[in-house]
Write a protein that holds these residues in place. Structure first.
Motif, short mmCIF file in Angstrom:
data_model
loop_
_atom_site.label_atom_id
_atom_site.label_comp_id
_atom_site.label_asym_id
_atom_site.label_seq_id
_atom_site.Cartn_x
_atom_site.Cartn_y
_atom_site.Cartn_z
N LYS A 58 0.82 -1.22 0.00
CA LYS A 58 0.00 0.00 0.00
C LYS A 58 0.85 1.27 0.00
CE LYS A 58 -3.74 -2.35 2.51
NZ LYS A 58 -3.28 -3.07 3.73
N PRO A 59 1.90 1.34 -0.81
CA PRO A 59 2.80 2.49 -0.77
C PRO A 59 2.10 3.79 -1.14
CG PRO A 59 3.27 1.12 -2.70
CD PRO A 59 2.30 0.35 -1.85
N ARG A 60 1.19 3.78 -2.11
CA ARG A 60 0.54 5.00 -2.57
C ARG A 60 -0.43 5.51 -1.51
NH1 ARG A 60 1.29 1.26 -5.72
NH2 ARG A 60 2.55 1.43 -7.66
N TYR A 61 -1.18 4.60 -0.91
CA TYR A 61 -2.14 4.97 0.13
C TYR A 61 -1.38 5.60 1.31
CZ TYR A 61 -6.32 4.24 3.12
OH TYR A 61 -7.43 4.40 3.93
N VAL A 62 -0.35 4.90 1.78
CA VAL A 62 0.44 5.41 2.92
C VAL A 62 1.07 6.76 2.57
CG1 VAL A 62 2.46 5.00 4.38
CG2 VAL A 62 0.89 3.11 3.87
N SER A 63 1.57 6.90 1.36
CA SER A 63 2.23 8.15 0.98
C SER A 63 1.24 9.32 0.98
CB SER A 63 2.83 8.01 -0.41
OG SER A 63 3.20 9.28 -0.89
N ARG A 64 0.08 9.10 0.39
CA ARG A 64 -0.90 10.20 0.31
C ARG A 64 -1.38 10.60 1.70
NH1 ARG A 64 -4.76 8.12 -4.65
NH2 ARG A 64 -3.11 7.89 -6.23
N VAL A 65 -1.66 9.61 2.53
CA VAL A 65 -2.17 9.89 3.88
C VAL A 65 -1.12 10.62 4.70
CG1 VAL A 65 -2.73 8.74 6.07
CG2 VAL A 65 -3.90 8.06 3.95
N THR A 66 0.12 10.14 4.64
CA THR A 66 1.15 10.73 5.50
C THR A 66 1.54 12.12 5.02
OG1 THR A 66 2.84 9.47 4.28
CG2 THR A 66 2.04 8.54 6.36
N LYS A 67 1.38 12.38 3.72
CA LYS A 67 1.65 13.75 3.23
C LYS A 67 0.61 14.71 3.83
CE LYS A 67 2.49 16.32 -1.08
NZ LYS A 67 1.43 17.36 -0.96
N ALA A 68 -0.64 14.26 3.89
CA ALA A 68 -1.69 15.10 4.48
C ALA A 68 -1.46 15.29 5.97
CB ALA A 68 -3.06 14.45 4.25
N VAL A 69 -0.98 14.26 6.63
CA VAL A 69 -0.70 14.35 8.08
C VAL A 69 0.43 15.34 8.34
CG1 VAL A 69 0.18 13.06 10.08
CG2 VAL A 69 -1.57 12.04 8.61
N ALA A 70 1.46 15.30 7.48
CA ALA A 70 2.59 16.23 7.63
C ALA A 70 2.09 17.67 7.57
CB ALA A 70 3.63 15.97 6.56
N GLU A 71 1.21 17.95 6.61
CA GLU A 71 0.67 19.31 6.46
C GLU A 71 -0.16 19.71 7.67
OE1 GLU A 71 0.64 18.60 1.64
OE2 GLU A 71 -1.27 18.68 2.75
N SER A 72 -0.92 18.77 8.18
CA SER A 72 -1.79 19.06 9.32
C SER A 72 -0.96 19.36 10.57
CB SER A 72 -2.70 17.84 9.53
OG SER A 72 -3.66 18.09 10.48
N VAL A 73 0.03 18.53 10.82
CA VAL A 73 0.90 18.73 11.99
C VAL A 73 1.66 20.05 11.86
CG1 VAL A 73 3.00 17.86 13.15
CG2 VAL A 73 1.12 16.28 12.60
N GLU A 74 2.22 20.29 10.67
CA GLU A 74 2.98 21.52 10.46
C GLU A 74 2.11 22.76 10.71
OE1 GLU A 74 4.82 21.93 6.61
OE2 GLU A 74 5.54 23.97 7.06
N SER A 75 0.87 22.71 10.27
CA SER A 75 0.03 23.91 10.42
C SER A 75 -0.28 24.17 11.89
CB SER A 75 -1.26 23.78 9.59
OG SER A 75 -2.22 23.03 10.29
N HIS A 76 -0.51 23.13 12.68
CA HIS A 76 -0.72 23.34 14.12
C HIS A 76 0.54 23.94 14.74
CE1 HIS A 76 -4.63 21.63 14.65
NE2 HIS A 76 -4.28 20.48 14.12
N LEU A 77 1.68 23.38 14.39
CA LEU A 77 2.93 23.82 15.01
C LEU A 77 3.27 25.25 14.63
CD1 LEU A 77 5.07 20.56 14.63
CD2 LEU A 77 3.83 21.39 16.65
N LYS A 78 2.99 25.61 13.40
CA LYS A 78 3.31 26.98 12.94
C LYS A 78 2.43 28.01 13.66
CE LYS A 78 6.38 26.53 9.30
NZ LYS A 78 6.34 26.02 7.90
N LYS A 79 1.31 27.53 14.24
CA LYS A 79 0.47 28.44 15.03
C LYS A 79 0.88 28.41 16.50
CE LYS A 79 -3.33 26.65 13.12
NZ LYS A 79 -4.77 26.36 12.97
N GLY A 80 2.00 27.71 16.78
CA GLY A 80 2.48 27.65 18.16
C GLY A 80 1.71 26.68 19.03
N HIS A 81 0.95 25.79 18.38
CA HIS A 81 0.17 24.82 19.16
C HIS A 81 0.96 23.54 19.36
CE1 HIS A 81 -3.54 26.96 17.29
NE2 HIS A 81 -2.94 27.68 18.22
N LEU A 82 0.61 22.83 20.43
CA LEU A 82 1.15 21.49 20.62
C LEU A 82 0.38 20.58 19.66
CD1 LEU A 82 2.72 19.29 22.32
CD2 LEU A 82 0.69 19.16 23.75
#
Ligand SMILES: N[C@@]1(C(=O)O)CN(C[C@@H]2CCCCN2)C[C@@H]1CCC[B-](O)(O)O
Ligand SMILES: [Mn+2]
Ligand SMILES: [Mn+2]
Ligand SMILES: [Mn+2]
Length: 307
Positions: free
Chosen positions: A66-90
């Protein structure tokens, strides 16, 4: 103080059904109320819906499943985590299987290039596409994240979005007891610090956490990403998980790690991974979900009753 919860119902990095229910159960068990009671404002706009990311066809690439599924999902997770962190959130990511760390750790390093990674697990999760036997990507995230030459032979185009930023001297493990021979080679080759259960027995958890922090954060000035696989705990403590291994961390040792890392004041991003609330009987499921919630809460402790 705001904590951004990233709910990741995802099981694509491993074969067992049910680990995608983990985040749903942790929220159902009242994690948000618990965090609010502790004085946090909580940002949670519902669990990610990753099923939309699932490609119709996702044939193995080499051994990887499932390389494509994992890749797409984790790319979205990276963006989500980054956006919280850039707002100074845990950022608090609830899994879901540990392949999600491809996203969470990428997101953390995008926001905090100077971060260090503390990985609590029975396993090293550092298999390469060549060394993996299972082909399950939850056993590989760390090898994709490491910024070293020659570890991964051929570039996997699906993961070209992932910029490896993890230096070997910024990674430390606690709880290892089921590491594959090729993984041991990699740990040795790159001099990666690893405190197995042997070290926990020998030195005690207090000293082990101190040595782990000394290894990756000697001046206590680097942001910390804590990636906690509940199978790092003993199966009597967290039974309902996909790859349980006997001889793990006690309930207190697991919680001490969260308390001690919280106490540094440097924690920016936490993953609570591999809670699978469908594998065992009701009591075991209750224990495992509540342990996931309490680990998360102790990472967020604000008022400490100091001795
Ligand atoms: N290294 C592994 C891989 O599949 O790559 C092999 N191991 C299972 C295997 C069973 C037989 C005895 C040796 N161990 C699971 C591990 C991945 C765990 C992922 B985690 O996120 O749960 O840590
Ligand atoms: Mn946020
Ligand atoms: Mn893991
Ligand atoms: Mn594990």
């Amino acid at each position: 103080k705001t904590v951004g919860i990233v709910g990741c119902p995802f099981s694509g990095g491993q074969p067992k059904e049910g680990v995608d229910e983990g985040p749903i159960k942790m929220i159902e068990y009242g994690l948000i109320d618990q965090l609010v009671e502790m004085g946090w404002s909580v940002e949670f706009d519902g669990h990610h819906k990753f099923t939309e990311f699932r490609p119709a066809e996702d044939p193995n690439i080499g051994k990887l499943k499932k390389p494509r599924y994992v890749s797409r999902v984790t790319k979205a997770v990276a963006e989500s985590v980054e956006s919280h962190l850039k707002k100074g959130h845990l950022a608090l990511t609830l899994g879901g299987d540990h392949s999600l760390a491809l996203g969470t750790v990428s997101g953390t390093f995008a926001a905090y290039p100077d971060a260090c990674l503390i990985w609590i697990d029975a396993h090293a999760d550092i298999n390469t596409p060549e060394s993996t036997e299972s082909g399950n990507l939850h056993g590989c995230p760390v090898s994709f994240l490491l910024a070293v030459d020659g570890l991964i032979n051929e570039e996997i185009t699906e993961f070209s979005w992932l910029k490896p930023r993890l230096r070997p001297d910024r990674l430390v493990y606690i709880g290892l007891r089921d590491v594959d021979p090729p993984e041991k080679e990699i740990l040795k080759k790159y001099g990666i610090k690893a405190f197995s259960m042997y070290h926990v027995d020998k030195y005690g958890i207090g000293k082990v956490v101190e040595m782990a922090l000394d290894a990756v954060n000697p001046d206590r000035d680097r942001p910390i990403h804590l990636s906690f696989d509940v199978d790092g705990l003993d199966p009597t403590v967290a039974p309902s998980t996909g790859t349980p291994v006997r001889g793990g961390l006690t309930f207190r040792e697991g919680h001490y790690i969260c308390e001690a890392i919280n106490e540094t004041g440097l924690l920016v991003s936490v993953d609570i991974m591999e809670v699978n609330p469908t594998l065992e009987d009701e009591v075991s499921v209750f224990e495992t979900v509540t342990v996931g919630c309490s680990l998360a809460s102790l990472c967020c402790e604000t008022i400490r009753c100091d001795a």
